[in-house]
Every structure is written in structure tokens, then in C-alpha cells.
Design a protein around this motif. Structure first.
Motif, short mmCIF file in Angstrom:
data_model
loop_
_atom_site.label_atom_id
_atom_site.label_comp_id
_atom_site.label_asym_id
_atom_site.label_seq_id
_atom_site.Cartn_x
_atom_site.Cartn_y
_atom_site.Cartn_z
N HIS A 1 0.80 -1.21 0.00
CA HIS A 1 0.00 0.00 0.00
C HIS A 1 0.84 1.27 0.00
N ARG B 1 3.22 1.48 -3.17
CA ARG B 1 2.58 1.49 -4.48
C ARG B 1 1.66 2.70 -4.67
N THR B 2 1.07 3.18 -3.55
CA THR B 2 0.17 4.33 -3.70
C THR B 2 0.89 5.56 -4.24
N ASN C 1 1.81 5.03 -7.79
CA ASN C 1 0.62 5.16 -8.63
C ASN C 1 0.30 6.63 -8.86
N ALA C 2 0.46 7.44 -7.80
CA ALA C 2 0.18 8.87 -7.92
C ALA C 2 1.16 9.52 -8.89
N GLN D 1 2.79 8.10 -11.33
CA GLN D 1 2.43 7.64 -12.67
C GLN D 1 1.20 8.40 -13.20
N GLY D 2 0.18 8.51 -12.34
CA GLY D 2 -1.07 9.16 -12.75
C GLY D 2 -0.87 10.62 -13.13
N PHE D 3 -0.16 11.35 -12.26
CA PHE D 3 0.05 12.77 -12.55
C PHE D 3 0.91 12.95 -13.80
N GLU E 1 1.07 10.92 -16.30
CA GLU E 1 0.21 10.60 -17.44
C GLU E 1 -0.75 11.76 -17.75
N MET E 2 -1.23 12.39 -16.66
CA MET E 2 -2.13 13.53 -16.86
C MET E 2 -1.40 14.67 -17.58
N ALA F 1 -0.92 13.71 -21.08
CA ALA F 1 -2.17 13.81 -21.85
C ALA F 1 -2.58 15.27 -22.02
N VAL G 1 -3.62 17.39 -19.92
CA VAL G 1 -4.80 17.79 -19.16
C VAL G 1 -4.59 19.20 -18.60
N TYR G 2 -3.33 19.49 -18.22
CA TYR G 2 -3.02 20.81 -17.65
C TYR G 2 -2.35 21.73 -18.67
N LEU H 1 8.26 0.48 -9.86
CA LEU H 1 7.06 -0.30 -9.59
C LEU H 1 7.35 -1.79 -9.81
N VAL I 1 -9.04 -4.87 -15.37
CA VAL I 1 -8.30 -4.03 -16.30
C VAL I 1 -6.83 -4.21 -16.01
#
Lengths: 464, 122
Positions: free
Chosen positions: A233, A236-237, A240-241, A243-245, A247-248, A251, A253-254, A276, A464
């Protein structure tokens, strides 16, 4: 009942033994004198004995019986010494009246005195036989002087007294040997008891230590589970954050990005993925060590497995300018049953390992049917090969073929260990053939029908 | 204009932001709740089209929230995406989720998912 009557109150084992023996003798002689008394009374009333005989014998036998009872009480409650001495003296006195004086001193009744001499050595002390012999000698001397004219001047019956002392000597020897043997036996016995006590104590201690060790192990096990959940937890959390940001951002997004920003993001994502993967390796290793990793067997096609493998490895293979060749023998069933995700992990770990050490050439992957029960995957590289002396240890966790190369070839050295454990979990195995300078070939052997005990229910819902 | 509504129940703020942004990018209007108890209360008032549900939550856990959603006829059309790092936990749910997302969850994947859900008609 009789055993209870024989009991005496004493803590000295030898004293107890003598007094119990005396009790037995008292019982025997007491019973005999009681029977004798009844016999005399019966004979008198039946007219078989004269009044003179009756009035002479009945008081003597009664007195003997009463004395025996008294000695018994003394022996039980009070003193074995007094009881034993009294018993010996009683019989000396009784025997001195047992026959005519000459028979007592020189004839038929003479042997009776050996009885108290022998008895005294066992119910008193071994040396008491000499005292008893002295007393017997004195008694017959008195009997002789009072009753027989040829002894009246005071000369003792020397041969008789000499006989008494000979008997006393033999009795002393016998009783002493008996006591020595018994004493040795008691020492041995005590030693034995002590040894048993010591061993029992040691066993108890060992038991306590085992219990402690077990508790500690359980504690460690809990720590391990806690460690697993922390890694799972807490590590990886944030990964994951990240990776997510990233990726954002990627993409857009900002907002739009420059080429350099794009490149930097690519590096962030690639490193995050690497981290990871390392965390996942550690987690898998810990799970397998704790026996917590279970497999999910589902049908899948070899085509899917190969596509996944190629898409995962493409970037790295191209970056190192190496080749990745795949060859499938027609004898392999098109649809297989197994844990596809874990098979993918095996392939990726083996190919990663091969690429890590290969500078020229590339990696060939060969899927084929081994026999009726197994199919197999060969992963062959054109790398430097593995030296024979370390070939056995490469499947151990946290090892790498060339220790000095660890810095260059980053990683925990968990890849091959995980491959081996996964293959084992699947009911198969992994082996390696290698020639230094010519590359290595890893072979994973997997059963066509998977083992029953690791199968899981399919998860509810999609994934997924 | 009937914009779809997504509720994100996740106690990790950063992950909640990523999930929220992915749903927004997929055409959703979103709301984020960081606490299981608050989510329990909020679910009695609103009717989201999609719920992204974490399992490890403070006060009330994700499994209980999943039961609440599934047992509420008002929320019959709500799609539940369970997000968890632990595959074993996902197997022990008392009600069935529409989808189980194993962490780490990629923004791109979730956005693709949201786009598909956003465009699909009931």
C-alpha cells in the motif's frame, strides 16, 4: 493391612529396613507363641497335658507373647535399637531355659543361641552379633556355674563361647556385605533420581525456549505480513500517484507541453515503471516465501501470451539494438490452461535477464511440446554465458551471476528466483544450459494439465 | 445537456485527483469523498452514474458501501468500479462489482474507460 502394620516411622532408609525386618520376625515369632499358648491351653483342657506342665509352660509362653507385643509397639513407635536389643535378649533368656542346663551349655539346645546372634546382626547392626555372642557366652557360663558342678569353680565353657564368636563373625561378614550392597544401590538410585530430575528440568527449559522461539516466529510472521501490506500500500500508492500525474501531464490535461518537457515526462514514467516493477518483484518474493501467492488457472492462447510479451519487451529490445526472435513448434496446443499473467512474468523476467547481459546479437524464444505431459519455453541469448561454479546459485533470491556487475546491471537479483518459484508453483521447473562465451539457454517446463491445489476461483467482474 | 455524474470514494487525495481528472476527461462531472462514513451518508442523497470505490477507507469500508449501493433499488443503474491494490480483497467482496481495477491504475486506462461509459446509453 499387614504391610501397613509393618510400617515404621523413620527417615533413615537403613533403619527402616532393619525395623521392618524386626517387625516381620516379631510377627512370625508372635504368631508361633500365640499358637503354642492355644496348644498348651487346649492340651490341658483335653487332658493331654498335666497340671504341672500347664502351670509351668502357660505363664512362660504368655510372658513371651506379651513381650513380643511390647517390643512390636516399641519398634513401631519409638526405637528400633531398644526393640532389636530387647528382642535379642528375650530369645537368649528364653533359650537358656529351653532345656536341661547341660544341654543348654554343651548339647541339644546349644544351637538355639546362634539364632539371636544371627538376628542381632541384621536387626541391629552387623557388629551387634559380637555383643550377642558375648551375652550368650555370659548367659551359658552363668547357667553352667549355677547348675553344673564341673563349672562351679568359674571356668567358662570355652569351646561353646568360641563357637558363638565364630557364628558372630560369619553373621557380621554377611550382614556387612548386605548393608554395603544396599548402600551402593541407594546411592545409584539417588543418582538416577537426580539425573531424571536434571533431565526433566533441562527438557522443561528447552520446552520453554521452544515456546518462546515459536512466539517470536509468529511475531516475525506478523511483522512480515505487516511489511507486505506496507510495501503493497504505502509504496505502491505514491508510485501510482506519480504515474497518474505524469500521465495527466502527458495527456496535456493541464495544458500543452514542449518537446523537452515531454522527454522529461517520458523519463519520469519509465523510472516509475522500473521502480514499480522492483516493488512488485519484492512483493512477489515475500508473498512466495510466506506461501501467500496463489495462481489463477484460466484458458488462454499462446498467441495472446506472445503478443503481450512482444509489446512489453519491444522498447527495451529496440533501445539496445538487439533482436527478439520467437519460434513456435506446431505441436504446442493453441489453447493452454494456466496463469497467463504469471507466465507473462516468467517470460519478461527471463528475457529481461537475457537482455541485461547481452551486448550483441539478441534473444530467441522457442515454444515447444516436450512430451505427453509437458510443454516448454526456451529463452536463449548470445550473452557472455554463466560460469559453472555459480550456475546453481543464480536461482537464489538477491543473487546475480556476476556480483561485480550488480551496479551496472541494476536490480535486486530477484528475477530468476521468481521465475523458479513461479514455475514450481505451476507444477513445472526451470533449468539452464550455458557455455561461457557462447550464451545461455533457460528452459521452463510446464505441465499441460495444471495442478489442482493452486487453482483459484475466477474473480467476480472483469479486470483491467 | 445531461452530463453524467461520477462519484470518487478514495482516501488517498492524489489518487482521488487522478481518478477525478480521468473521469472529467471522459466527460463526467465528478465529486470526491475521502471518507467511508461521509460516502455512506452522501449515497443516500445522490444517484451517481459511476462510482469509483476504494476498499480501504476510514470508518466504513468499501465492501460495505458496495453492499449499500447494490441493495438500494434507487442506485440500480449505478456502475461500480472497485479500485484496490489487493487482488485477494477483490475476491472476497459480498456483492459483485461491475469492474475491478487493480492498483496501480493508469490515468490513460481509466480515461478510456470513462469515455466508453460516458458515451454509452443506458
Amino acid at each position: 493391612m499387614i504391610a501397613q502394620l509393618l510400617e515404621v516411622s523413620s527417615t533413615d532408609l537403613e533403619d527402616v529396613r532393619r525395623r521392618r525386618l524386626l517387625n516381620i520376625l516379631l510377627f512370625g515369632t508372635g504368631s508361633l507363641s500365640f499358637i503354642a499358648l492355644i496348644g498348651v491351653v487346649a492340651a490341658y483342657f483335653l487332658g493331654l497335658a498335666s497340671t504341672e506342665d500347664f502351670s509351668r509352660l502357660a505363664p512362660i509362653i504368655s510372658a513371651v507373647f506379651a513381650s513380643l507385643v511390647l517390643i512390636f509397639l516399641i519398634n513401631r513407635r519409638w526405637s528400633g535399637w531398644i526393640a532389636g536389643s530387647s528382642f535379642t535378649l528375650l530369645w537368649v533368656v528364653v533359650f537358656s531355659f529351653a532345656d536341661e542346663p547341660r544341654q543348654v551349655v554343651e548339647g541339644r539346645a546349644l544351637f538355639l543361641f546362634t539364632i539371636p546372634i544371627l538376628m542381632s546382626s541384621v536387626i541391629l547392626r552387623p557388629w551387634a552379633s559380637f555383643i550377642a555372642a558375648g551375652i550368650c557366652g555370659l548367659v551359658i557360663t552363668i547357667v553352667a556355674m549355677l547348675n553344673l558342678p564341673d563349672y562351679a569353680q568359674g571356668s567358662p565353657p570355652i569351646p561353646t563361647i568360641f563357637g558363638f564368636f565364630t557364628v558372630a563373625f560369619v553373621a557380621w561378614l554377611a550382614a556387612r556385605s548386605l548393608e554395603n550392597a544396599l548402600a551402593e544401590l541407594r546411592v545409584l538410585n539417588t543418582g538416577l533420581e537426580e539425573r531424571v530430575r536434571e533431565r526433566t528440568f533441562e527438557l522443561q527449559q528447552a520446552n520453554e525456549q521452544l515456546t518462546l522461539a515459536y512466539e517470536k516466529l509468529q511475531e516475525l510472521d506478523q511483522l512480515k505480513s505487516r511489511f507486505l501490506s506496507i510495501v503493497s500500500h504505502e509504496l505502491r500508492t505514491p508510485l501510482n500517484a506519480i504515474q497518474g500525474f505524469a500521465e495527466m501531464l502527458q495527456a496535456e490535461v493541464y495544458g500543452p507541453l514542449s518537446q523537452k518537457q515531454r522527454g522529461a515526462l517520458q523519463r519520469i514514467l519509465a523510472n516509475d515503471e522500473r521502480l514499480l516493477a522492483l516493488v512488485n518483484d519484492l512483493l512477489d518474493q515475500a508473498r512466495m516465501e510466506a506461501g501467500q501467492l496463489s495462481l489463477t488457472f484460466e484458458p488462454f492462447t499462446l498467441k495472446e501470451l506472445i503478443e503481450d510479451m512482444e509489446s512489453t519487451m519491444r522498447v527495451l529490445v529496440e533501445a539496445k539494438k538487439l533482436f527478439l526472435k520467437v519460434h513456435v513448434s506446431p505441436a504446442v496446443p493453441a489453447t493452454l490452461v494456466g496463469d497467463r499473467k504469471r507466465l507473462h512474468q516468467i517470460l519478461v523476467n527471463l528475457i529481461n535477464n537475457a537482455l541485461k547481459f547481452t551486448q550483441n546479437g539478441g534473444v530467441s524464444v522457442h515454444f515447444y511440446r516436450l512430451d505427453d505431459d509437458y510443454w516448454a519455453i526456451d529463452v536463449a541469448d548470445t550473452g557472455p554465458g554463466i560460469a559453472p561454479e555459480i550456475r546453481d546459485s543464480i536461482f537464489e533470491p538477491f543473487r546475480q551471476g556476476d556480483v561485480s556487475a550488480t551496479r551496472e546491471h541494476a536490480g535486486f537479483g530477484l528475477g530468476l528466483s521468481i521465475v523458479k518459484q513461479l514455475a514450481t508453483l505451476m507444477g513445472g521447473s526451470v533449468s539452464v544450459i550455458s557455455e561461457v562465451g557462447f550464451g545461455s539457454t533457460f528452459t521452463v517446463k510446464i505441465p499441460i494439465v495444471p495442478p489442482q491445489n493452486h487453482g483459484n476461483q475466477q474473480r467476480p467482474g472483469g479486470r483491467v | 445537456m445531461n452530463q453524467k455524474f461520477g462519484l470518487i470514494i478514495e482516501d488517498e487525495e492524489d489518487l482521488a485527483t487522478i481518478f477525478s481528472e480521468a473521469l472529467k476527461a471522459g466527460g463526467f462531472q465528478t465529486e470526491v469523498i475521502y471518507d467511508g462514513y461521509l460516502a455512506q451518508q452522501r449515497l443516500k442523497e445522490i444517484c451517481p452514474d459511476v462510482v469509483v470505490l476504494d476498499l480501504n477507507l476510514p470508518h466504513v469500508d468499501g465492501n460495505q458501501l458496495l453492499i449499500q449501493i447494490r441493495d438500494d433499488p434507487r442506485l440500480a443503474k449505478t456502475r461500480v468500479l472497485v479500485a484496490t491494490a489487493d487482488a485477494n480483497m477483490a475476491e472476497m467482496l459480498d456483492r459483485e462489482a461491475d469492474l475491478i481495477l487493480l492498483k496501480p491504475i493508469s490515468f490513460i486506462q481509466l480515461r478510456t474507460m470513462a469515455e466508453r461509459l460516458g458515451s454509452s446509453e443506458e
